[in-house]
Write a protein that holds these residues in place. Structure first.
Motif, PDB file in Angstrom:
ATOM      1  N   THR A   1     -11.423  36.334  25.469  1.00 31.84           N
ATOM      2  CA  THR A   1     -12.642  35.537  25.295  1.00 31.84           C
ATOM      3  C   THR A   1     -12.460  34.072  25.670  1.00 31.84           C
ATOM      4  OG1 THR A   1     -12.240  34.982  22.980  1.00 31.84           O
ATOM      5  CG2 THR A   1     -13.389  37.042  23.409  1.00 31.84           C
ATOM      6  N   VAL A   2     -11.233  33.685  25.997  1.00 31.86           N
ATOM      7  CA  VAL A   2     -11.040  32.303  26.439  1.00 31.86           C
ATOM      8  C   VAL A   2     -10.471  32.273  27.868  1.00 31.86           C
ATOM      9  CG1 VAL A   2      -9.940  30.084  25.988  1.00 31.86           C
ATOM     10  CG2 VAL A   2     -10.706  31.495  24.076  1.00 31.86           C
TER      11      VAL A   2
ATOM     12  N   GLU B   1      -5.122  25.654  23.514  1.00 32.73           N
ATOM     13  CA  GLU B   1      -4.638  25.023  22.289  1.00 32.73           C
ATOM     14  C   GLU B   1      -5.770  24.929  21.254  1.00 32.73           C
ATOM     15  OE1 GLU B   1      -1.641  22.529  21.879  1.00 32.73           O
ATOM     16  OE2 GLU B   1      -2.664  20.826  20.983  1.00 32.73           O
ATOM     17  N   ALA B   2      -6.971  24.556  21.729  1.00 29.86           N
ATOM     18  CA  ALA B   2      -8.108  24.454  20.814  1.00 29.86           C
ATOM     19  C   ALA B   2      -8.404  25.810  20.192  1.00 29.86           C
ATOM     20  CB  ALA B   2      -9.334  23.929  21.549  1.00 29.86           C
ATOM     21  N   ALA B   3      -8.353  26.865  20.999  1.00 28.52           N
ATOM     22  CA  ALA B   3      -8.625  28.215  20.478  1.00 28.52           C
ATOM     23  C   ALA B   3      -7.573  28.611  19.445  1.00 28.52           C
ATOM     24  CB  ALA B   3      -8.666  29.223  21.619  1.00 28.52           C
ATOM     25  N   ARG B   4      -6.313  28.263  19.724  1.00 23.92           N
ATOM     26  CA  ARG B   4      -5.256  28.552  18.742  1.00 23.92           C
ATOM     27  C   ARG B   4      -5.522  27.788  17.455  1.00 23.92           C
ATOM     28  NH1 ARG B   4       0.376  27.049  20.243  1.00 23.92           N
ATOM     29  NH2 ARG B   4       0.883  28.201  18.350  1.00 23.92           N
ATOM     30  N   ALA B   5      -5.933  26.518  17.603  1.00 21.98           N
ATOM     31  CA  ALA B   5      -6.169  25.682  16.423  1.00 21.98           C
ATOM     32  C   ALA B   5      -7.315  26.238  15.582  1.00 21.98           C
ATOM     33  CB  ALA B   5      -6.465  24.248  16.837  1.00 21.98           C
ATOM     34  N   MET B   6      -8.207  27.042  16.198  1.00 23.71           N
ATOM     35  CA  MET B   6      -9.309  27.622  15.430  1.00 23.71           C
ATOM     36  C   MET B   6      -8.914  28.954  14.800  1.00 23.71           C
ATOM     37  SD  MET B   6     -12.629  26.706  17.718  1.00 23.71           S
ATOM     38  CE  MET B   6     -11.929  26.483  19.320  1.00 23.71           C
ATOM     39  N   GLY B   7      -7.670  29.355  15.029  1.00 26.59           N
ATOM     40  CA  GLY B   7      -7.184  30.571  14.396  1.00 26.59           C
ATOM     41  C   GLY B   7      -7.449  31.832  15.195  1.00 26.59           C
ATOM     42  N   ALA B   8      -7.747  31.707  16.493  1.00 27.44           N
ATOM     43  CA  ALA B   8      -8.010  32.889  17.310  1.00 27.44           C
ATOM     44  C   ALA B   8      -6.714  33.653  17.582  1.00 27.44           C
ATOM     45  CB  ALA B   8      -8.664  32.486  18.624  1.00 27.44           C
ATOM     46  N   SER B   9      -6.808  34.989  17.600  1.00 24.27           N
ATOM     47  CA  SER B   9      -5.624  35.801  17.871  1.00 24.27           C
ATOM     48  C   SER B   9      -5.311  35.765  19.364  1.00 24.27           C
ATOM     49  CB  SER B   9      -5.871  37.235  17.438  1.00 24.27           C
ATOM     50  OG  SER B   9      -6.869  37.802  18.264  1.00 24.27           O
ATOM     51  N   LYS B  10      -4.118  36.229  19.707  1.00 27.45           N
ATOM     52  CA  LYS B  10      -3.692  36.178  21.108  1.00 27.45           C
ATOM     53  C   LYS B  10      -4.603  37.014  21.999  1.00 27.45           C
ATOM     54  CE  LYS B  10       0.905  34.944  19.848  1.00 27.45           C
ATOM     55  NZ  LYS B  10       2.264  35.336  19.533  1.00 27.45           N
TER      56      LYS B  10
ATOM     57  N   PRO C   1     -12.710  34.401  30.655  1.00 29.45           N
ATOM     58  CA  PRO C   1     -13.966  33.710  30.974  1.00 29.45           C
ATOM     59  C   PRO C   1     -13.753  32.336  31.623  1.00 29.45           C
ATOM     60  CG  PRO C   1     -14.048  34.569  28.743  1.00 29.45           C
ATOM     61  CD  PRO C   1     -12.655  34.787  29.225  1.00 29.45           C
TER      62      PRO C   1
ATOM     63  N   ARG D   1      -7.689  37.838  21.441  1.00 31.92           N
ATOM     64  CA  ARG D   1      -8.992  37.183  21.539  1.00 31.92           C
ATOM     65  C   ARG D   1      -8.927  36.028  22.539  1.00 31.92           C
ATOM     66  NH1 ARG D   1     -13.685  36.603  18.365  1.00 31.92           N
ATOM     67  NH2 ARG D   1     -12.847  37.700  16.584  1.00 31.92           N
TER      68      ARG D   1
ATOM     69  N   VAL E   1      -7.674  23.855  26.291  1.00 30.78           N
ATOM     70  CA  VAL E   1      -8.681  24.784  25.794  1.00 30.78           C
ATOM     71  C   VAL E   1      -8.011  25.917  25.009  1.00 30.78           C
ATOM     72  CG1 VAL E   1     -10.441  26.426  26.510  1.00 30.78           C
ATOM     73  CG2 VAL E   1     -10.274  24.220  27.645  1.00 30.78           C
TER      74      VAL E   1
END
Ligand SMILES: Nc1ncnc2c1ncn2[C@@H]1O[C@H](COP(=O)(O)OP(=O)(O)OP(=O)(O)O)[C@@H](O)[C@H]1O
Ligand SMILES: [Mg+2]
Lengths: 352, 234
Positions: free
Chosen positions: B153-154, B138-147, B157, B149, B136
């Motif tokens: 938010t990941v 990794e997916a957030a990183r792949a979407m360009g989310a900052s650390k 939660p 965030r 999960v």
């Protein structure tokens, strides 16, 4: 758009350009080369497959494409933007133009389906009204319009992957990376998800890179394929060309999972035991009318034949495969027939 | 009271004037305890969350991977955690009087409680975050989310259900600490049990306090369970 303002054709046709890229993992004193001097180009608008057995380095290679891993050597660009050697902040921007889906879907269980699809839009800074409209649009696109308020654990595997695809495409990326995106699904659901990927490619014009160890995935949707083994790309080209005429053992092994190959020594012995005639294996390729002509004149030579083994498959609308024939007749006529067949296709004598 | 003990003539008076005891002693003590526990949970809850999240994210291969910081935090937590709270209370004395101005009273107790609870919470937060599915993230990183965030938010939660249960477990530990703090002049239920119950040989009062603490703990656990169930949707 005027001709003068269009960029050089090279730059606009190529979506991913990988040049002499290697990735070395260092763990303690051990060095492991997961990707070994790979060069390949993924063209804009195509579905490019990377196939290989476990540990071949496929996942590592895709993770290099969106910068989740950094290259150890070589250069890598996506849509003309450099990925290799970039800082994390620059990569974050680039990643919004590259969607990714995963074998285990990787959805956030703390969010609804809509919340999952909305996440990349929040990252990209969309305002609330636009986000909401886009989420609904994506849900409809993947056929889950009525499931917005469900949580991931309330969906089947196929539905989860649809959400994964919707999430990956929410920000309208020009490239979609799919790492074993159907490996956790049953054959029927696999076909559904592959159909959706095909639709993504056809209707939205998004370039797709699929990683797989399943030949079916390649044959049902890919335009071109790279075969990987031990970190290297050992074969690459048009899917039909590679699989109708595999050059390496790995490629041959993959082809043999979908189409029956020329009999091996054991099968040959078994065939010989059952058929007293002369056994030859001939290669079939699309548009080869020569074989039919040769076979239709066999009677005139006092030779007749039986088809005893073989396999045919269609790839990209073109057939390929091979057949083992039992030829019956006198020795000189048989020799003449085999020589004639050899002028139109590849003929192998079946030996045990 | 020392007279009673010293003279030894007065037998433990196992009678209580509840009409006087409840409004004058018990209710203010409950408020004191709730106050001590709440303030501690807010301060230590936040500090522990920060340290715990750092313990987790600075691990090898995680988003803030940093070996020296990780080793330092681990040593720090491991250094403080094994000290029994009653000894920590005494040992922190000089520091407490420097920061709070006194070694006695409710606020002095809160300081020591925050200190101990922060490190306990840090470990619990770390342990709960370790179980987050790395895919999960990794997916957030792949979407360009900052650390940041990803952290807020990941990770948080995704770990919220277990985190709520972990915090609930710790509130109960802090109630326990607050009772012990009564021993060194902190207020609240601990002081009542000690001074009015134990030292006066009044078992009824001690038991009354025990009962109140049991009810509090049950309530906290109930709320924690309900919240966690809501978050986990089971
Ligand atoms: N982060 C890492 N650290 C060290 N070694 C790694 C790391 N990631 C991958 N490897 C190694 O690199 C090699 C290639 O792994 P990779 O995951 O790319 O293979 P794959 O082709 O995707 O295999 P599979 O089909 O099993 O997913 C393996 O030997 C693996 O152990
Ligand atoms: Mg893989």
């Amino acid at each position: 758009m005027s001709v003068a303002s269009t960029p050089a054709p090279q730059a606009s046709e190529d979506m991913v350009v990988i040049e002499n890229v290697s990735k070395v993992f260092k763990s303690g004193k051990e060095n492991l080369t997961a990707v070994d001097n790979v060069s390949l180009t993924v063209r804009r608008g195509e579905i490019f497959a990377i196939i290989g057995y476990s540990g071949a380095g496929k996942s590592t290679l895709v993770r290099l494409i969106n910068g989740l891993e950094s290259v150890s050597e070589g250069t890598l660009t996506v849509a003309g933007h450099r990925i290799s050697g970039q800082k994390e902040s620059a990569l974050r921007e680039a990643r919004q133009n590259i969607g990714m889906i995963f074998q285990q879907f990787n959805l956030m269980n703390s969010r609804t389906i809509a919340g999952n699809i909305e996440f990349p839009l929040k990252v990209a800074g969309w305002d609330k009204a636009k986000r909401r409209a886009r989420v609904q649009e994506m849900l409809e696109f993947v056929g889950l319009g009525d499931r917005a308020k469900y949580y991931p654990d309330q969906l089947s595997g196929g539905q989860k992957q649809r959400v994964g695809i919707a999430r990956a495409l929410a920000t309208s990326p020009s490239l979609l990376l799919a790492d074993e995106s159907t490996s956790a699904l049953d054959p029927e659901t696999t076909q559904e998800v592959l159909g959706l990927l095909k639709k993504v490619n056809d209707e939205l014009g998004i370039t797709v890179v699929v990683i797989t160890h399943e030949m079916d995935v390649v044959s049902s949707i890919a335009d071109r394929v790279a075969v990987m083994e031990k970190g290297k790309v050992v074969e690459m080209g048009n899917v039909y060309d590679v699989f109708s005429n595999p050059q390496t053992d790995v490629a041959r092994r993959f082809v043999s999972t979908t189409v029956k190959q020329a009999p091996n020594a054991f099968e040959a012995a078994e065939l010989k035991r059952r058929h007293r005639g002369y056994l030859v294996n001939i290669e079939i390729t699309e548009g080869n009318t020569g074989i039919g002509k040769v076979l239709s004149y066999l009677g005139n030579r006092g030779v007749h034949f039986n088809i005893v083994q073989g396999g045919l498959e269609t790839l990209q609308g073109k057939s390929y495969g091979n057949l083992t024939l039992e030829l019956l007749g006198d020795i000189t006529s048989l020799d003449a027939v085999v020589a004639e067949l050899a002028t139109v296709t590849t003929v192998k004598e079946v030996r045990s | 009271m020392s007279l009673n003990v010293a003279s030894g003539k007065l037998v433990a008076a196992n009678t209580v004037d509840w009409n006087e005891f409840i409004p004058d002693k018990l209710v203010p003590a409950i408020f004191d305890t709730v106050y001590m526990v709440s303030v501690t949970m807010v301060i230590a809850g936040l500090l522990g969350l920060v340290i715990g999240a750092l313990l987790y994210t600075t691990r090898q291969g995680n988003i803030l991977q940093n070996r020296p910081v990780n080793i330092f935090l681990n040593l720090l937590v491991n250094f403080v955690r094994p000290i029994p709270f009653i000894i920590l209370l005494a040992a922190l004395g000089p520091l407490t009087s420097m920061v709070v101005g006194t070694r006695l009273g409710v606020n002095a107790a809160i300081f020591a409680m925050c200190f101990a609870a922060t490190f306990a919470i840090a470990r619990i937060v770390e342990q709960n975050m370790v179980s987050i599915d790395p895919g999960v993230i990794e997916a957030a990183r792949a979407m360009g989310a900052s650390k940041l965030r990803i952290l807020f938010t990941v990770m948080i939660p995704e770990a919220l259900g277990p985190l709520i249960l972990g915090y609930t477990f710790l509130i109960i530990g802090v109630v326990d600490m607050s009772a012990m703090a009564g021993y060194v002049g902190g207020g609240g239920l601990g002081k009542v049990a000690l001074v009015d119950g134990y030292q006066r040989f009044n078992d009824l009062i001690t038991w009354a306090v025990v009962l109140v603490i049991i009810v509090m703990v049950q309530l906290i656990q109930l709320i924690g369970n309900v919240l966690a169930r809501k978050v986990l949707r089971r």
